[in-house]
Design a protein around this motif. Sequence first.
Motif, short mmCIF file in Angstrom:
data_model
loop_
_atom_site.label_atom_id
_atom_site.label_comp_id
_atom_site.label_asym_id
_atom_site.label_seq_id
_atom_site.Cartn_x
_atom_site.Cartn_y
_atom_site.Cartn_z
N ARG A 1 -17.24 -2.86 -2.54
CA ARG A 1 -16.52 -2.80 -3.81
C ARG A 1 -15.37 -3.80 -3.90
O ARG A 1 -14.80 -3.99 -4.97
CB ARG A 1 -15.97 -1.39 -4.04
CG ARG A 1 -17.05 -0.35 -4.27
CD ARG A 1 -16.47 0.98 -4.74
NE ARG A 1 -15.70 1.64 -3.69
CZ ARG A 1 -14.38 1.68 -3.65
NH1 ARG A 1 -13.66 1.07 -4.57
NH2 ARG A 1 -13.75 2.31 -2.66
N THR B 1 -9.81 -1.87 3.03
CA THR B 1 -10.76 -2.11 4.12
C THR B 1 -12.01 -1.26 3.93
O THR B 1 -13.15 -1.74 4.09
CB THR B 1 -10.12 -1.79 5.49
OG1 THR B 1 -8.93 -2.57 5.64
CG2 THR B 1 -11.06 -2.14 6.62
N ASN B 2 -11.81 0.00 3.53
CA ASN B 2 -12.96 0.86 3.23
C ASN B 2 -13.73 0.35 2.03
O ASN B 2 -14.97 0.40 1.99
CB ASN B 2 -12.49 2.30 2.97
CG ASN B 2 -11.99 2.98 4.23
OD1 ASN B 2 -12.29 2.53 5.34
ND2 ASN B 2 -11.25 4.05 4.09
N ALA B 3 -12.98 -0.16 1.02
CA ALA B 3 -13.64 -0.70 -0.18
C ALA B 3 -14.49 -1.92 0.17
O ALA B 3 -15.56 -2.13 -0.42
CB ALA B 3 -12.58 -1.06 -1.23
N GLU C 1 -14.14 -9.40 0.70
CA GLU C 1 -13.37 -9.58 1.93
C GLU C 1 -12.59 -10.89 1.89
O GLU C 1 -11.44 -10.96 2.36
CB GLU C 1 -14.30 -9.57 3.15
CG GLU C 1 -13.55 -9.62 4.47
CD GLU C 1 -14.47 -9.44 5.66
OE1 GLU C 1 -13.95 -9.36 6.79
OE2 GLU C 1 -15.71 -9.37 5.45
N TYR D 1 -9.51 -10.36 -0.19
CA TYR D 1 -8.58 -9.52 0.57
C TYR D 1 -7.77 -10.36 1.55
O TYR D 1 -6.54 -10.21 1.65
CB TYR D 1 -9.37 -8.44 1.32
CG TYR D 1 -8.53 -7.63 2.30
CD1 TYR D 1 -7.69 -6.62 1.85
CD2 TYR D 1 -8.59 -7.91 3.67
CE1 TYR D 1 -6.93 -5.90 2.75
CE2 TYR D 1 -7.83 -7.18 4.57
CZ TYR D 1 -6.99 -6.17 4.11
OH TYR D 1 -6.24 -5.46 5.00
N GLU E 1 -5.41 2.73 -2.60
CA GLU E 1 -6.63 3.03 -1.86
C GLU E 1 -6.77 2.08 -0.67
O GLU E 1 -6.10 1.05 -0.58
CB GLU E 1 -7.86 2.91 -2.76
CG GLU E 1 -8.23 1.50 -3.17
CD GLU E 1 -9.59 1.44 -3.83
OE1 GLU E 1 -10.57 1.93 -3.22
OE2 GLU E 1 -9.68 0.91 -4.95
N ASN E 2 -7.62 2.43 0.24
CA ASN E 2 -7.84 1.64 1.45
C ASN E 2 -8.81 0.50 1.14
O ASN E 2 -10.01 0.73 0.96
CB ASN E 2 -8.39 2.53 2.56
CG ASN E 2 -8.44 1.82 3.90
OD1 ASN E 2 -8.80 0.65 3.99
ND2 ASN E 2 -8.07 2.53 4.95
N THR F 1 0.85 -1.19 0.00
CA THR F 1 0.00 0.00 0.00
C THR F 1 0.89 1.24 0.00
O THR F 1 2.03 1.20 0.45
CB THR F 1 -0.92 0.03 1.23
OG1 THR F 1 -0.13 0.03 2.42
CG2 THR F 1 -1.84 -1.18 1.26
N GLN G 1 -16.00 -2.41 3.09
CA GLN G 1 -17.18 -1.90 3.78
C GLN G 1 -18.21 -1.31 2.82
O GLN G 1 -19.41 -1.37 3.06
CB GLN G 1 -16.76 -0.84 4.81
CG GLN G 1 -15.94 -1.41 5.96
CD GLN G 1 -15.37 -0.33 6.86
OE1 GLN G 1 -15.47 0.86 6.57
NE2 GLN G 1 -14.77 -0.75 7.98
N LYS G 2 -17.71 -0.77 1.70
CA LYS G 2 -18.61 -0.18 0.70
C LYS G 2 -19.09 -1.21 -0.33
O LYS G 2 -19.83 -0.86 -1.26
CB LYS G 2 -17.92 0.98 -0.02
CG LYS G 2 -17.60 2.16 0.89
CD LYS G 2 -16.82 3.23 0.15
CE LYS G 2 -16.46 4.39 1.08
NZ LYS G 2 -15.65 5.42 0.38
#
Length: 466
Positions: free
Chosen positions: A303, A296-298, A306, A309, A293-294, A178, A300-301
């Motif tokens: 996109r 973890t945020n993706a 999990e 990931y 990009e994050n 990252t 949650q949204k």
Amino acid sequence: MRKILIVDDEINIGLLLSKFLTRNSFSVSTATSGVSAMEYLAKESYDLVLCDYRLEDTDGKEMLIKIKESYPSTGVIIITGYSDIKLAVELIKLGAYDYITKPLYPDEILNTINKAIDTQTALNENRMETPAEAPKQKGSKQIYNQTDNFVAGQSAASKELLKQIQLVAPTAYSVILTGESGTGKESVAMAIHLNSPRKNNPFVAMDCGSLTKELAGSEFFGHEKGSFTGALYTKIGHFEMANGGTLFLDEVGNLSYEIQAALLRTVQERKIKRIGSTKEIDLDVRIIVATNENLTNAIQKGRFREDLYHRFNEFSIALPPLSQRGRDIMVFANTFLEVANQELNRNVQGFSEEVEECFLTYNWPGNVRELKNVVRRATLLTETQEIQLKALPLEISTYAKASAMESSISRTEKPRDLKNAALEAEYEAILKVLREVNFNKTKAAKILNIDRKTLYNKMRAINLET
């Protein structure tokens, strides 16, 4: 103009290819034997070699090995009248960009040539993007050399990055890299690969940001000839190219949800099928992915998957931005200067004190990539022994002036009356907005709700005229 060398002992094919590529704005040379081809390469540099597999005095495999050993910055495409998948895989693992079977179709060959040159250019730039040789670290094993295309530096952030690479490189862990754009994620991925047990096997890089949903399956897994409209030849996918080595997936956060599902199956089962084939191919591939990009945020949204990931995230490394590397900035800058001197046939010796101070002050939103471009441009513009402030882009020199002025304002003791307080607040507001828009004065004036002339006058009042 991009240069191509055609190597084919069939004179008519060489002539037709030469005429076609010349019409498409390439500079073309032709050779009819391996010996003459190597003579051409010794005299001048080429972006790409199109080499027929069967030559009178050698074959495409031997030519590929020779070219990659002596001229690693030159891309190679092998052309043959015989379709042999095992040979194709072997050639790609040896460094060929692609393996194309005859007959040749104009659109197909032109598209492949453009992609090959673009890929090789990106690879060559990446080799120059980070300094070539790392300084020795006290108390730690020095694992990098000139071919590794990586230097960690001496700052605390850089030493931590080196430590993480040394720790994960010998393992088979999948890695997520990252960091901001331009921090050198592909260089770190290459360093991990070159210091792993897989170092003698392929390192294949793939830009997921440019993939469309329609092309993704073919690019990842390959396809058989005739498997869909436009599939004019058998294509080896990136997973298969990287078999035994490392696959680097850049901008992985841009993949569609459907493609992520297909990737998950591949990562779990370690098998692929080419599009149009029923045969499964076993995989032994280490996967390194990168994103700015994050994720973890993706997740949650909705996109990013999990489960995928967690498959990728066996180990993660956060790359520090250039602004956090302190004096390492000048290590990078001096290395880029050496490279630029060689490229431009210059003999610029270094940087003035003002330029060095500017480099260490500037926030480098484009990170290592931006610094490289700035140094190359400044080297081209410099006619003296040292790069001066005037050779830098306006936004960088102005940023330095702004920083100096901001420090001056904070140090100056003034009567605390309302007029001075208002002026100080106004100067700070102007400086803040200018920095936010990278000193684009049209944007700054709009944000500040004043016209450009008024902004220029206020900048002149605080010695920021440009």
